[in-house]
Design a protein around this motif. Structure first.
Motif, PDB file in Angstrom:
ATOM      1  N   ARG A   1      32.630  45.834  40.957  1.00  0.00           N
ATOM      2  CA  ARG A   1      33.211  44.717  41.728  1.00  0.00           C
ATOM      3  C   ARG A   1      34.161  43.917  40.846  1.00  0.00           C
ATOM      4  O   ARG A   1      33.971  43.850  39.627  1.00  0.00           O
ATOM      5  CB  ARG A   1      32.102  43.793  42.237  1.00  0.00           C
ATOM      6  N   SER A   2      35.158  43.288  41.487  1.00  0.00           N
ATOM      7  CA  SER A   2      35.996  42.364  40.717  1.00  0.00           C
ATOM      8  C   SER A   2      35.246  41.034  40.650  1.00  0.00           C
ATOM      9  O   SER A   2      34.867  40.458  41.673  1.00  0.00           O
ATOM     10  CB  SER A   2      37.373  42.195  41.370  1.00  0.00           C
ATOM     11  N   VAL A   3      34.986  40.585  39.427  1.00  0.00           N
ATOM     12  CA  VAL A   3      34.161  39.395  39.203  1.00  0.00           C
ATOM     13  C   VAL A   3      34.991  38.359  38.461  1.00  0.00           C
ATOM     14  O   VAL A   3      35.641  38.675  37.457  1.00  0.00           O
ATOM     15  CB  VAL A   3      32.917  39.756  38.365  1.00  0.00           C
ATOM     16  N   LEU A   4      34.953  37.134  38.957  1.00  0.00           N
ATOM     17  CA  LEU A   4      35.633  36.022  38.288  1.00  0.00           C
ATOM     18  C   LEU A   4      34.589  34.966  37.946  1.00  0.00           C
ATOM     19  O   LEU A   4      33.892  34.463  38.841  1.00  0.00           O
ATOM     20  CB  LEU A   4      36.694  35.416  39.217  1.00  0.00           C
ATOM     21  N   VAL A   5      34.461  34.642  36.661  1.00  0.00           N
ATOM     22  CA  VAL A   5      33.531  33.589  36.220  1.00  0.00           C
ATOM     23  C   VAL A   5      34.346  32.327  35.948  1.00  0.00           C
ATOM     24  O   VAL A   5      35.321  32.373  35.192  1.00  0.00           O
ATOM     25  CB  VAL A   5      32.792  33.999  34.927  1.00  0.00           C
TER      26      VAL A   5
ATOM     27  N   ALA B   1      36.656  34.533  47.965  1.00  0.00           N
ATOM     28  CA  ALA B   1      35.697  35.523  47.452  1.00  0.00           C
ATOM     29  C   ALA B   1      34.732  35.914  48.554  1.00  0.00           C
ATOM     30  O   ALA B   1      34.360  35.084  49.388  1.00  0.00           O
ATOM     31  CB  ALA B   1      34.918  34.957  46.266  1.00  0.00           C
ATOM     32  N   LYS B   2      34.340  37.192  48.534  1.00  0.00           N
ATOM     33  CA  LYS B   2      33.340  37.633  49.510  1.00  0.00           C
ATOM     34  C   LYS B   2      31.996  36.986  49.178  1.00  0.00           C
ATOM     35  O   LYS B   2      31.299  36.506  50.052  1.00  0.00           O
ATOM     36  CB  LYS B   2      33.222  39.159  49.457  1.00  0.00           C
TER      37      LYS B   2
ATOM     38  N   ASP C   1      33.997  34.145  55.645  1.00  0.00           N
ATOM     39  CA  ASP C   1      34.182  35.543  55.262  1.00  0.00           C
ATOM     40  C   ASP C   1      35.679  35.820  55.176  1.00  0.00           C
ATOM     41  O   ASP C   1      36.305  36.189  56.163  1.00  0.00           O
ATOM     42  CB  ASP C   1      33.523  36.452  56.298  1.00  0.00           C
ATOM     43  N   PRO C   2      36.332  35.592  54.041  1.00  0.00           N
ATOM     44  CA  PRO C   2      35.722  35.217  52.761  1.00  0.00           C
ATOM     45  C   PRO C   2      35.456  33.717  52.656  1.00  0.00           C
ATOM     46  O   PRO C   2      35.967  32.935  53.463  1.00  0.00           O
ATOM     47  CB  PRO C   2      36.800  35.626  51.754  1.00  0.00           C
ATOM     48  N   SER C   3      34.698  33.336  51.645  1.00  0.00           N
ATOM     49  CA  SER C   3      34.532  31.918  51.314  1.00  0.00           C
ATOM     50  C   SER C   3      35.711  31.464  50.465  1.00  0.00           C
ATOM     51  O   SER C   3      36.391  32.283  49.824  1.00  0.00           O
ATOM     52  CB  SER C   3      33.238  31.700  50.518  1.00  0.00           C
ATOM     53  N   ILE C   4      35.957  30.160  50.481  1.00  0.00           N
ATOM     54  CA  ILE C   4      37.029  29.606  49.643  1.00  0.00           C
ATOM     55  C   ILE C   4      36.413  28.597  48.678  1.00  0.00           C
ATOM     56  O   ILE C   4      35.770  27.628  49.110  1.00  0.00           O
ATOM     57  CB  ILE C   4      38.110  28.931  50.494  1.00  0.00           C
TER      58      ILE C   4
ATOM     59  N   SER D   1      43.933  34.665  43.036  1.00  0.00           N
ATOM     60  CA  SER D   1      43.694  34.098  44.367  1.00  0.00           C
ATOM     61  C   SER D   1      42.469  34.698  45.038  1.00  0.00           C
ATOM     62  O   SER D   1      41.898  34.087  45.941  1.00  0.00           O
ATOM     63  CB  SER D   1      44.930  34.291  45.249  1.00  0.00           C
ATOM     64  N   THR D   2      42.059  35.879  44.616  1.00  0.00           N
ATOM     65  CA  THR D   2      40.888  36.498  45.243  1.00  0.00           C
ATOM     66  C   THR D   2      40.020  37.200  44.190  1.00  0.00           C
ATOM     67  O   THR D   2      40.499  37.567  43.114  1.00  0.00           O
ATOM     68  CB  THR D   2      41.285  37.582  46.282  1.00  0.00           C
ATOM     69  N   ALA D   3      38.752  37.397  44.567  1.00  0.00           N
ATOM     70  CA  ALA D   3      37.829  38.209  43.762  1.00  0.00           C
ATOM     71  C   ALA D   3      36.733  38.675  44.709  1.00  0.00           C
ATOM     72  O   ALA D   3      36.499  38.055  45.751  1.00  0.00           O
ATOM     73  CB  ALA D   3      37.233  37.377  42.626  1.00  0.00           C
ATOM     74  N   ASP D   4      36.078  39.761  44.349  1.00  0.00           N
ATOM     75  CA  ASP D   4      34.916  40.150  45.165  1.00  0.00           C
ATOM     76  C   ASP D   4      33.817  39.100  45.028  1.00  0.00           C
ATOM     77  O   ASP D   4      33.190  38.698  46.001  1.00  0.00           O
ATOM     78  CB  ASP D   4      34.356  41.509  44.695  1.00  0.00           C
ATOM     79  N   VAL D   5      33.592  38.682  43.775  1.00  0.00           N
ATOM     80  CA  VAL D   5      32.515  37.722  43.497  1.00  0.00           C
ATOM     81  C   VAL D   5      33.049  36.634  42.572  1.00  0.00           C
ATOM     82  O   VAL D   5      33.636  36.946  41.529  1.00  0.00           O
ATOM     83  CB  VAL D   5      31.313  38.398  42.796  1.00  0.00           C
ATOM     84  N   VAL D   6      32.850  35.381  42.960  1.00  0.00           N
ATOM     85  CA  VAL D   6      33.094  34.274  42.038  1.00  0.00           C
ATOM     86  C   VAL D   6      31.734  33.795  41.538  1.00  0.00           C
ATOM     87  O   VAL D   6      30.839  33.511  42.348  1.00  0.00           O
ATOM     88  CB  VAL D   6      33.855  33.122  42.713  1.00  0.00           C
ATOM     89  N   VAL D   7      31.582  33.735  40.227  1.00  0.00           N
ATOM     90  CA  VAL D   7      30.359  33.205  39.616  1.00  0.00           C
ATOM     91  C   VAL D   7      30.707  31.856  39.003  1.00  0.00           C
ATOM     92  O   VAL D   7      31.620  31.771  38.177  1.00  0.00           O
ATOM     93  CB  VAL D   7      29.817  34.155  38.521  1.00  0.00           C
ATOM     94  N   LEU D   8      29.998  30.824  39.407  1.00  0.00           N
ATOM     95  CA  LEU D   8      30.241  29.494  38.849  1.00  0.00           C
ATOM     96  C   LEU D   8      29.209  29.212  37.773  1.00  0.00           C
ATOM     97  O   LEU D   8      28.005  29.190  38.049  1.00  0.00           O
ATOM     98  CB  LEU D   8      30.154  28.442  39.960  1.00  0.00           C
TER      99      LEU D   8
END
Ligand code: FES
Length: 496
Positions: free
Chosen positions: A47-51, A213-214, A200-203, A22-29
């Motif tokens: 950082r917690s990163v989700l790709v 994600a922040k 802040d955060p973005s969804i 449900s959350t991450a510091d950074v989402v990379v698309l």
């Protein structure tokens, strides 16, 4: 029918999960080279990163390239004037970062140092090549002018950059994926972003749910969430590529600056294999892609001894107005939304340079290349290009309706044929497959409404305006569109 050597010679991965965190510091698309480099570098900072990747790692543009790892980007250095030294430093730094990271981590990606060449077959262009050499040397690059190249490729002169590189891009991306996960990052394939609420955060809304994600990094080739007017600032083009065994070795990488023919080799245990690109065209132009593949194969047989076309694919590129990529804040007011796009044909170093820059931007650190790649820069020269790019789009928005209306109806379509035509009150894109079944979908692209055109080699509907591509049932193959073409069931008898 069209699958790249890079995708065919690597195993797909199983990074598909039913539920997203449900959350991450950074989402990379996007899990191409820009996204994966950014993700790895940010994961290494703790950082917690989700790709999130709509297809598979490297399954988009990065896995469908010729994979030259070079700071030689056609003839850019004499064109960009005072920006040349910074551009050269950033692209060389990207190249060296890959080389040193491969050496440090042991990722097997067939990396080889080779010289890179841009040549011409037109004697009248030689002064431009010499100008490029002078600008490149001034910018600190290892460049010189050579009169002959091997293979000759009908060249009358070339700009050579010594000690560049080539590699297997998908092996590199799969290696980066493992490094990212080892640093605590997560990668999920088969999930497409469908929307974003900045805050802040973005969804980030996706086909598998929402993630907070922040920071959000959009590295989807053409940026999804088009709120930065990128559709008016990027030009989509395609180059076709054929590859297979050849009767001679090619050492180095080559690009003809006028015809766009591109040549490199690939190491194999069974002898020489070449990759040849060319037949440059604007996505969605009404061209016979099959005929172009045949022409390219003929050229490859004649010039580099291609024995057999074992692979063929297309490289899909996005170019910016001034040919310098857009990397940084997605729009002028964005504080935690980032973008990387517009690498032209040079995404291997360009995407890596983007990752190195975004690592610093997300961390709030200074970086000497921030201004160079600022997506929100503006220049009068760029404004001139903007007008011409949008004039092309306007042609496709208006003119294609006329073209479509002159086409025949659906009933007469033979297997393998396609047409855009009016059917009732709708504009329909219709394709009859080899088994005789008719596939009909709405012909208006779901991005901004241009009419799509058929690509007869890849059997896709391609949009001429900003490069979206759809399969024959309307599913998105390539953005910026995120929604499928409208379903229009059409019974055979109604089509008559
Ligand atoms: Fe923009 Fe089709 S990609 S209208």
């Amino acid at each position: 029918m069209t699958r790249s050597l890079w995708l065919d010679t690597t195993q797909g991965t199983a990074r598909r999960e039913a539920t997203l965190p449900s959350t991450a510091d950074v989402v990379v698309l996007g899990a191409g080279i820009a996204g994966m480099t950014t993700a790895y570098l940010l994961a290494e900072t703790g950082r917690s990163v989700l790709v999130l990747e709509a297809r598979e790692i490297g399954g988009g543009v990065s896995g469908n390239t010729t994979a030259k790892l070079t700071a030689q980007h056609e003839l850019i250095y004499h064109r960009i004037g005072s920006a040349a030294p910074a551009y050269a430093r950033s692209q060389l730094a990207a190249l060296e970062w890959v080389v040193t990271t491969v050496a440090r981590t042991g990722v097997e990606c067939d990396l080889e140092r080779v010289d890179s060449h841009v040549h011409t077959t037109d004697p009248a262009r030689l002064p431009i090549l010499r100008e490029e050499v002078a600008a490149a040397v001034d910018a600190g690059l290892p460049a010189d002018f050579v009169e002959k190249i091997d293979p000759p490729l009908d060249a009358v002169g070339a700009v050579r950059f010594r000690d560049q590189a080539q590699f297997h891009p998908r092996k590199w991306l799969l290696g980066l994926a493992e490094l990212t996960e080892a640093a605590g990052g997560r990668i999920i394939e088969g999930v497409r972003a469908t929307g974003l609420r900045e805050g802040d955060p973005s969804i980030v809304r996706t086909t598998a749910g929402a993630v907070r994600a922040k920071d959000v990094v959009v590295a989807t080739h053409y940026p999804v969430f088009d709120r930065g007017m990128f559709f008016a600032r990027l030009e989509p083009t395609r180059d076709l590529v054929v590859a297979g065994p050849a009767d001679r070795e090619v050492t180095g990488t080559y690009l003809d600056e006028t015809t766009h023919h591109s040549v490199r080799s690939v190491p194999t245990p069974n002898g020489p294999q070449v990759i040849v690109g060319g037949e440059h065209y604007r996505v969605g132009d009404h061209v016979d892609v099959e005929a172009r593949f045949a022409r390219l194969a003929d050229w490859a047989r004649e010039h580099v001894g291609l024995d057999e076309v074992r692979y063929r694919w297309s490289a899909h590129d996005m170019s910016t107005l001034d040919r310098v990529p857009y990397v940084g804040r997605y729009h002028p007011r964005a504080s935690h939304l980032w973008v990387a796009t517009g690498f032209g044909q040079w995404g291997m170093t360009g995407g890596t340079a983007a990752g190195l820059l975004l690592r610093d931007l997300v961390a709030g650190l200074d970086n000497e290349f921030t201004r160079l790649y600022d997506p929100n820069r503006f220049s009068l020269r760029a404004a001139g290009s903007l007008v011409s790019a949008n004039a092309t789009v306007a042609k496709f928005l208006a003119g294609d309706h006329v073209r479509a209306l002159t086409k025949p109806g659906l009933a007469n379509l033979a297997p393998g044929e396609a047409v855009v035509t009016r059917h009732g009150t709708s504009m329909v894109a219709a394709y009859r497959d080899d088994g005789g079944d008719l596939h009909t979908v709405g012909a208006h692209c779901t991005h901004l409404g241009c009419l799509v055109a058929f690509n007869n080699a890849e059997r896709t509907w391609d949009c001429p305006c900003h490069g979206s591509r759809f399969d024959v049932d309307g599913q998105v193959v390539q953005g910026p569109a995120v929604r499928p073409l409208r379903a229009i069931p059409t019974k055979e008898e109604e089509a008559r």
